[in-house]
Design a protein around this motif. Structure first.
Motif, PDB file in Angstrom:
ATOM      1  N   PRO A  68       0.905  -1.322  -0.007  1.00 21.51           N
ATOM      2  CA  PRO A  68       0.250  -0.387   0.163  1.00 21.51           C
ATOM      3  C   PRO A  68       0.744   0.837  -0.382  1.00 21.51           C
ATOM      4  O   PRO A  68       0.630   2.654  -0.360  1.00 21.51           O
ATOM      5  N   SER A  69       1.851   1.217   0.844  1.00 19.11           N
ATOM      6  CA  SER A  69       2.937   2.059   0.475  1.00 19.11           C
ATOM      7  C   SER A  69       3.613   2.702  -0.998  1.00 19.11           C
ATOM      8  O   SER A  69       4.703   3.630  -0.474  1.00 19.11           O
ATOM      9  N   GLY A  70       3.266   1.752  -1.613  1.00 20.27           N
ATOM     10  CA  GLY A  70       4.904   1.870  -2.693  1.00 20.27           C
ATOM     11  C   GLY A  70       5.626   0.962  -2.989  1.00 20.27           C
ATOM     12  O   GLY A  70       3.687  -0.443  -2.899  1.00 20.27           O
ATOM     13  N   VAL A  71       6.381   0.130  -3.285  1.00 21.28           N
ATOM     14  CA  VAL A  71       6.680  -1.748  -4.331  1.00 21.28           C
ATOM     15  C   VAL A  71       7.748  -1.677  -3.586  1.00 21.28           C
ATOM     16  O   VAL A  71       8.902  -0.428  -3.272  1.00 21.28           O
ATOM     17  N   ALA A  72       7.808  -2.486  -3.022  1.00 18.70           N
ATOM     18  CA  ALA A  72       9.808  -3.182  -2.520  1.00 18.70           C
ATOM     19  C   ALA A  72      10.230  -4.541  -3.946  1.00 18.70           C
ATOM     20  O   ALA A  72       9.239  -4.842  -4.613  1.00 18.70           O
ATOM     21  N   LEU A  73      11.577  -3.971  -4.109  1.00 20.21           N
ATOM     22  CA  LEU A  73      12.345  -4.517  -4.829  1.00 20.21           C
ATOM     23  C   LEU A  73      13.560  -5.071  -5.057  1.00 20.21           C
ATOM     24  O   LEU A  73      13.857  -5.247  -3.497  1.00 20.21           O
ATOM     25  N   PHE A  74      13.568  -6.097  -5.775  1.00 18.09           N
ATOM     26  CA  PHE A  74      15.378  -6.519  -5.229  1.00 18.09           C
ATOM     27  C   PHE A  74      15.611  -7.345  -6.307  1.00 18.09           C
ATOM     28  O   PHE A  74      14.579  -7.962  -7.663  1.00 18.09           O
ATOM     29  N   LEU A  75      16.587  -6.857  -7.287  1.00 19.08           N
ATOM     30  CA  LEU A  75      16.936  -6.924  -8.943  1.00 19.08           C
ATOM     31  C   LEU A  75      18.362  -7.613  -8.607  1.00 19.08           C
ATOM     32  O   LEU A  75      19.630  -7.218  -7.156  1.00 19.08           O
ATOM     33  N   SER A  76      18.864  -8.759  -9.032  1.00 20.57           N
ATOM     34  CA  SER A  76      19.811  -9.881  -8.697  1.00 20.57           C
ATOM     35  C   SER A  76      20.823  -9.305  -8.505  1.00 20.57           C
ATOM     36  O   SER A  76      22.318  -9.617  -8.912  1.00 20.57           O
ATOM     37  N   ASP A  77      21.305  -8.156 -10.065  1.00 21.94           N
ATOM     38  CA  ASP A  77      22.204  -8.058 -11.023  1.00 21.94           C
ATOM     39  C   ASP A  77      22.218  -7.019 -10.877  1.00 21.94           C
ATOM     40  O   ASP A  77      21.625  -6.298 -12.362  1.00 21.94           O
ATOM     41  N   ALA A  78      22.916  -5.501 -10.548  1.00 23.99           N
ATOM     42  CA  ALA A  78      22.094  -4.133 -11.328  1.00 23.99           C
ATOM     43  C   ALA A  78      23.172  -3.644 -12.086  1.00 23.99           C
ATOM     44  O   ALA A  78      23.012  -3.602 -13.214  1.00 23.99           O
ATOM     45  N   SER A  79      24.067  -4.538 -12.522  1.00 22.04           N
ATOM     46  CA  SER A  79      24.821  -4.170 -13.751  1.00 22.04           C
ATOM     47  C   SER A  79      24.482  -4.336 -15.082  1.00 22.04           C
ATOM     48  O   SER A  79      24.366  -4.602 -15.935  1.00 22.04           O
ATOM     49  N   ALA A  80      22.953  -5.595 -14.488  1.00 23.12           N
ATOM     50  CA  ALA A  80      21.745  -5.875 -16.083  1.00 23.12           C
ATOM     51  C   ALA A  80      21.394  -4.197 -16.404  1.00 23.12           C
ATOM     52  O   ALA A  80      20.871  -3.748 -17.711  1.00 23.12           O
TER      53      ALA A  80
END
Length: 160
Positions: A68-80
């Motif tokens: 409700p307050s936004g979105v949680a995110l996880f990216l396995s490799d920022a270089s992508a």
């Protein structure tokens, strides 16, 4: 260099309702547009957990968990983010920088606690993301196993 044309991979929505897991395939458009992924996941209203697992081009994965307050995110490799718009969008929302082009390391970024309430502690997620010998679908399978929805997740992948 940004990848041109359609992005390969798959996206699975995961819903936990009344103590039961349900997985369903998301349209491939979510692999290119983070906003589309968030919108599609928000449509799956549930009193329980709702999140998306996106495996992109056998290169990396993204976990998207609207709240409700936004979105949680996880990216396995920022270089992508150097090659893929969706990864760049994740970094933008996280207000994180992309690594230098010559960095040859895996650089997970985002909320390592994104699935901790569902059985995936942050240290384990980090270990899985840093496992360079595994493809994203294998990494996501490990996450599904740890959280307890491996059978439902595998059933969706079997239909691909």
């Amino acid at each position: 260099m940004t990848v041109e044309g359609p992005v390969e991979g798959f996206a699975v929505a995961v819903v936990r309702e009344d103590g039961r897991w349900r997985c369903e395939r998301l349209d491939d458009a979510v692999l290119s547009e983070l906003d589309t992924a968030i919108t599609e996941l928000r449509k799956l209203r549930s009193p329980g957990a709702v999140f998306g697992l996106l495996a992109v081009d056998d290169e990396f994965f993204v976990i998207v968990r609207p709240a409700p307050s936004g979105v949680a995110l996880f990216l396995s490799d920022a270089s992508a983010a150097l090659d893929y718009d969706i990864a760049a969008d994740v970094l933008d929302l996280l207000r994180a920088e992309a690594p230098d082009d010559d960095d040859d390391v895996i650089w997970p970024v985002g909320d390592l606690e994104i699935l901790s309430d569902l059985g995936m502690p942050a240290p384990e997620l980090e270990v899985i993301a840093n496992e360079i010998e595994l493809y994203p679908d294998e990494q996501l399978q490990m996450i599904a196993q740890r959280c307890g929805f491996a059978d439902q997740y595998s059933a969706v992948l079997d239909e691909l």
